[in-house]
Enzyme design. Sequence first.
Site, PDB file in Angstrom:
ATOM      1  N   HIS A   6       7.272 -26.716  11.866  1.00 27.31           N
ATOM      2  CA  HIS A   6       8.661 -27.100  11.582  1.00 27.31           C
ATOM      3  C   HIS A   6       9.048 -28.464  12.168  1.00 27.31           C
ATOM      4  O   HIS A   6       9.579 -29.324  11.458  1.00 27.31           O
ATOM      5  CB  HIS A   6       9.626 -26.044  12.138  1.00 27.31           C
ATOM      6  CG  HIS A   6       9.355 -24.661  11.651  1.00 27.31           C
ATOM      7  ND1 HIS A   6       9.073 -24.381  10.337  1.00 27.31           N
ATOM      8  CD2 HIS A   6       9.322 -23.465  12.288  1.00 27.31           C
ATOM      9  CE1 HIS A   6       8.874 -23.089  10.198  1.00 27.31           C
ATOM     10  NE2 HIS A   6       9.018 -22.508  11.364  1.00 27.31           N
ATOM     11  N   LYS A  46      15.908 -26.547   3.700  1.00 23.54           N
ATOM     12  CA  LYS A  46      17.301 -26.628   4.167  1.00 23.54           C
ATOM     13  C   LYS A  46      18.012 -27.805   3.505  1.00 23.54           C
ATOM     14  O   LYS A  46      17.440 -28.878   3.329  1.00 23.54           O
ATOM     15  CB  LYS A  46      17.345 -26.777   5.695  1.00 23.54           C
ATOM     16  CG  LYS A  46      16.985 -25.479   6.406  1.00 23.54           C
ATOM     17  CD  LYS A  46      17.038 -25.648   7.898  1.00 23.54           C
ATOM     18  CE  LYS A  46      16.627 -24.380   8.619  1.00 23.54           C
ATOM     19  NZ  LYS A  46      17.661 -23.359   8.648  1.00 23.54           N
ATOM     20  N   ARG A  88       0.811  -1.225   0.000  1.00 24.73           N
ATOM     21  CA  ARG A  88       0.000   0.000   0.000  1.00 24.73           C
ATOM     22  C   ARG A  88       0.842   1.272   0.000  1.00 24.73           C
ATOM     23  O   ARG A  88       0.389   2.334  -0.425  1.00 24.73           O
ATOM     24  CB  ARG A  88      -0.901   0.027   1.246  1.00 24.73           C
ATOM     25  CG  ARG A  88      -2.020  -0.979   1.225  1.00 24.73           C
ATOM     26  CD  ARG A  88      -2.630  -1.077   2.593  1.00 24.73           C
ATOM     27  NE  ARG A  88      -1.592  -1.285   3.605  1.00 24.73           N
ATOM     28  CZ  ARG A  88      -1.794  -1.353   4.908  1.00 24.73           C
ATOM     29  NH1 ARG A  88      -2.998  -1.186   5.386  1.00 24.73           N
ATOM     30  NH2 ARG A  88      -0.793  -1.550   5.751  1.00 24.73           N
ATOM     31  N   LYS A 110       3.817 -18.981   6.618  1.00 21.19           N
ATOM     32  CA  LYS A 110       3.274 -19.361   7.911  1.00 21.19           C
ATOM     33  C   LYS A 110       2.904 -18.079   8.673  1.00 21.19           C
ATOM     34  O   LYS A 110       3.475 -17.035   8.345  1.00 21.19           O
ATOM     35  CB  LYS A 110       4.276 -20.210   8.678  1.00 21.19           C
ATOM     36  CG  LYS A 110       5.329 -19.418   9.473  1.00 21.19           C
ATOM     37  CD  LYS A 110       6.070 -20.305  10.429  1.00 21.19           C
ATOM     38  CE  LYS A 110       6.501 -19.545  11.646  1.00 21.19           C
ATOM     39  NZ  LYS A 110       7.325 -20.219  12.591  1.00 21.19           N
TER      40      LYS A 110
HETATM   41  N1  LIG Z   1       9.329 -11.677   9.109  1.00 17.39           N
HETATM   42  C1  LIG Z   1       9.635 -12.950   9.205  1.00 17.39           C
HETATM   43  O1  LIG Z   1      10.753 -13.337   9.529  1.00 17.39           O
HETATM   44  C2  LIG Z   1       8.598 -14.009   8.898  1.00 17.39           C
HETATM   45  C3  LIG Z   1       8.949 -15.352   9.077  1.00 17.39           C
HETATM   46  C4  LIG Z   1       8.016 -16.341   8.764  1.00 17.39           C
HETATM   47  C5  LIG Z   1       6.769 -15.980   8.284  1.00 17.39           C
HETATM   48  N2  LIG Z   1       6.439 -14.672   8.141  1.00 17.39           N
HETATM   49  C6  LIG Z   1       5.113 -14.347   7.600  1.00 17.39           C
HETATM   50  O2  LIG Z   1       5.287 -13.566   6.424  1.00 17.39           O
HETATM   51  C7  LIG Z   1       4.237 -12.635   6.293  1.00 17.39           C
HETATM   52  C8  LIG Z   1       4.841 -11.221   6.210  1.00 17.39           C
HETATM   53  O3  LIG Z   1       5.543 -10.969   7.409  1.00 17.39           O
HETATM   54  P1  LIG Z   1       6.431  -9.660   7.620  1.00 17.39           P
HETATM   55  O4  LIG Z   1       7.196  -9.894   8.867  1.00 17.39           O
HETATM   56  O5  LIG Z   1       7.159  -9.321   6.385  1.00 17.39           O
HETATM   57  O6  LIG Z   1       5.302  -8.561   7.910  1.00 17.39           O
HETATM   58  P2  LIG Z   1       5.451  -6.965   7.842  1.00 17.39           P
HETATM   59  O7  LIG Z   1       6.861  -6.550   8.030  1.00 17.39           O
HETATM   60  O8  LIG Z   1       4.400  -6.426   8.739  1.00 17.39           O
HETATM   61  O9  LIG Z   1       5.065  -6.635   6.322  1.00 17.39           O
HETATM   62  C9  LIG Z   1       3.742  -6.719   5.858  1.00 17.39           C
HETATM   63  C10 LIG Z   1       3.711  -6.287   4.411  1.00 17.39           C
HETATM   64  O10 LIG Z   1       2.375  -6.356   3.960  1.00 17.39           O
HETATM   65  C11 LIG Z   1       2.029  -5.112   3.341  1.00 17.39           C
HETATM   66  N3  LIG Z   1       0.585  -4.907   3.539  1.00 17.39           N
HETATM   67  C12 LIG Z   1      -0.070  -4.781   4.726  1.00 17.39           C
HETATM   68  N4  LIG Z   1      -1.380  -4.599   4.499  1.00 17.39           N
HETATM   69  C13 LIG Z   1      -1.556  -4.611   3.159  1.00 17.39           C
HETATM   70  C14 LIG Z   1      -2.680  -4.453   2.304  1.00 17.39           C
HETATM   71  N5  LIG Z   1      -3.927  -4.258   2.790  1.00 17.39           N
HETATM   72  N6  LIG Z   1      -2.492  -4.524   0.981  1.00 17.39           N
HETATM   73  C15 LIG Z   1      -1.258  -4.703   0.465  1.00 17.39           C
HETATM   74  N7  LIG Z   1      -0.149  -4.864   1.213  1.00 17.39           N
HETATM   75  C16 LIG Z   1      -0.306  -4.806   2.544  1.00 17.39           C
HETATM   76  C17 LIG Z   1       2.891  -4.097   4.054  1.00 17.39           C
HETATM   77  O11 LIG Z   1       3.128  -2.949   3.281  1.00 17.39           O
HETATM   78  P3  LIG Z   1       2.197  -1.633   3.368  1.00 17.39           P
HETATM   79  O12 LIG Z   1       2.013  -1.324   4.804  1.00 17.39           O
HETATM   80  O13 LIG Z   1       2.974  -0.624   2.601  1.00 17.39           O
HETATM   81  O14 LIG Z   1       0.934  -2.005   2.687  1.00 17.39           O
HETATM   82  C18 LIG Z   1       4.201  -4.871   4.167  1.00 17.39           C
HETATM   83  O15 LIG Z   1       4.909  -4.843   2.953  1.00 17.39           O
HETATM   84  C19 LIG Z   1       3.331 -12.860   7.502  1.00 17.39           C
HETATM   85  O16 LIG Z   1       2.326 -13.795   7.155  1.00 17.39           O
HETATM   86  C20 LIG Z   1       4.257 -13.498   8.518  1.00 17.39           C
HETATM   87  O17 LIG Z   1       3.563 -14.290   9.442  1.00 17.39           O
HETATM   88  C21 LIG Z   1       7.340 -13.679   8.432  1.00 17.39           C
END
Ligand SMILES: NC(=O)c1ccc[n+]([C@@H]2O[C@H](COP(=O)([O-])OP(=O)(O)OC[C@H]3O[C@@H](n4cnc5c(N)ncnc54)[C@H](OP(=O)(O)O)[C@@H]3O)[C@@H](O)[C@H]2O)c1
Length: 484
Positions: free
Chosen positions: A240, A182, A51, A148
């Site tokens: 996992h 992995k 967004r 996840k």
């Molecule tokens: N971070 C990790 O290490 C990790 C590990 C395993 C799994 N995950 C999973 O991966 C996913 C992402 O995690 P994250 O840590 O990257 O989250 P994050 O840092 O909060 O990023 C969320 C992303 O989604 C976008 N977003 C939010 N609302 C949106 C909407 N309505 N339309 C379009 N884009 C939208 C945000 O950008 P804008 O705000 O600009 O829209 C941002 O790019 C989640 O399901 C999380 O559980 C993450």
Amino acid sequence: MVSRVIPVDPFDLVVFGGTGDLARRKILPGLFRRFCAGQMPAEAQIIAAARSEMDAEGYRKMVRDAINEFDGQRPDECPELENFLSRLNYVQVDAQGDGGWQELKEMLRKDTVKAFYFSVAPSLFGDIAERLKNKGLAKRDARIVVEKPFGRDLASAQALNKSLAAYFNEDQIYRIDHYLGKETVQNLMAVRFGNMLFEPLWNSQYIDHIQITVAETVGVGGRGGYYDKSGAMRDMVQNHLMQLLCLIAMEPPSRFEPGAVRDEKLKVIRALEPVEPHHIARGQYDAGAGEAGYREHAEDPRSRTESFIALKCHISNWRWAGTPIYLRTGKRLKARTSEIAVVFKETPHSIFDEDAGRHRNILTIRLQPNEGMELGVTIKEPGPGGMRLVDVPLDMSFSDALGPDADEVPDAYERLIMDVIRGNQTLFMRGDEVEAAWAWTDPIIQGWETRNEVPKLYDPMSSGPEDALMLMHRDGRKWREIKA
Ligand SMILES: NC(=O)c1ccc[n+]([C@@H]2O[C@H](COP(=O)([O-])OP(=O)(O)OC[C@H]3O[C@@H](n4cnc5c(N)ncnc54)[C@H](OP(=O)(O)O)[C@@H]3O)[C@@H](O)[C@H]2O)c1
């Protein structure tokens, strides 16, 4: 020694949530490494969708910074950074609105593989799937990748599966569990099914027990509020550790292909017996070693969520009847390590004096650090001191076996994204697997909720709560030391 890199077909990869933490830390740096390795073709296009207001140049700058910060590839090792960045694009899209979808559609090219990575909160999966389909962006050969957590119980996982299945077929859905990407995890299958040596011994007649440990030194820190809604069982065991358990315990599939491998994994999950309450130890790390305790991190002084869990599982089938599998995972433990240890039985009769001691073989599969395998074998202690026995390791760490090429082994995310482009689902979880894992997990969680169980405190940088040690001691066994 690392096998030849074969470039994948040209692709358009749309990363929803391309500005988020996961995209910046893992997905984009991983793609850059594949680009440098020559696996990502120059014709590939990566489109970030989120967004935030930004143009392609702004996004490229964000990714340049992310690659520098998160160890994608040192610029001197790959001078291709600008070339890679030129493959990136950005489009402003709201997953729940109508703006941006037409622009995104126009960016997609004909005759390329299409993959849509949902790196956003799971609550947006259904919205994105619906719009991709209804706005004509995803055809029958498009793939979607979901992260996840896939649900927090059986009902929510079923609802998620349903929301995706309304627009995509199962063969288009790639549910990521990065543990499956992995190198060692795949090597586990190679060792089991590519050698005559192990498989005949791979059953309860020869294996005493199996231990799977995933230990972290970090606490939940700033993610405490979020983590407190899940806990170690939901966050680690259901996905996992369960996947590792499946690979170690499954029957040989008829072929190394998605349907056959996933059928065998599913059978393992369905054969798992319910876990008795006294076969579970839960803990919360206490304050100490310069950091607050779990409850403070979770901002809930009455939190009952576990940051540590150990449990004893049984698989009720012919191969494993009588061989327990112990799972253990937690935060703020004494070392960061992940390993599977297959502990064989002692020889049925010892021909040596009691002085020789008691010995058993242990096959250790290390996922981190220093990915590799080690087989402990018993030999005579060298020297003139009579027949004394000693256990020595036959060690195959990848860095030793592969030499300088070991660094070229792709990390889990890199490998999995390339598998998506190739259309290979073997290392991804199928919908029924995820649901079966929740069906086993739910009663365990409900049990301790009904009994109002409070996790026991454990010292930070320890091996976890005393109860976890007792779980093993009661069976006359002990955990392997948690060490890096
Ligand atoms: N971070 C990790 O290490 C990790 C590990 C395993 C799994 N995950 C999973 O991966 C996913 C992402 O995690 P994250 O840590 O990257 O989250 P994050 O840092 O909060 O990023 C969320 C992303 O989604 C976008 N977003 C939010 N609302 C949106 C909407 N309505 N339309 C379009 N884009 C939208 C945000 O950008 P804008 O705000 O600009 O829209 C941002 O790019 C989640 O399901 C999380 O559980 C993450």
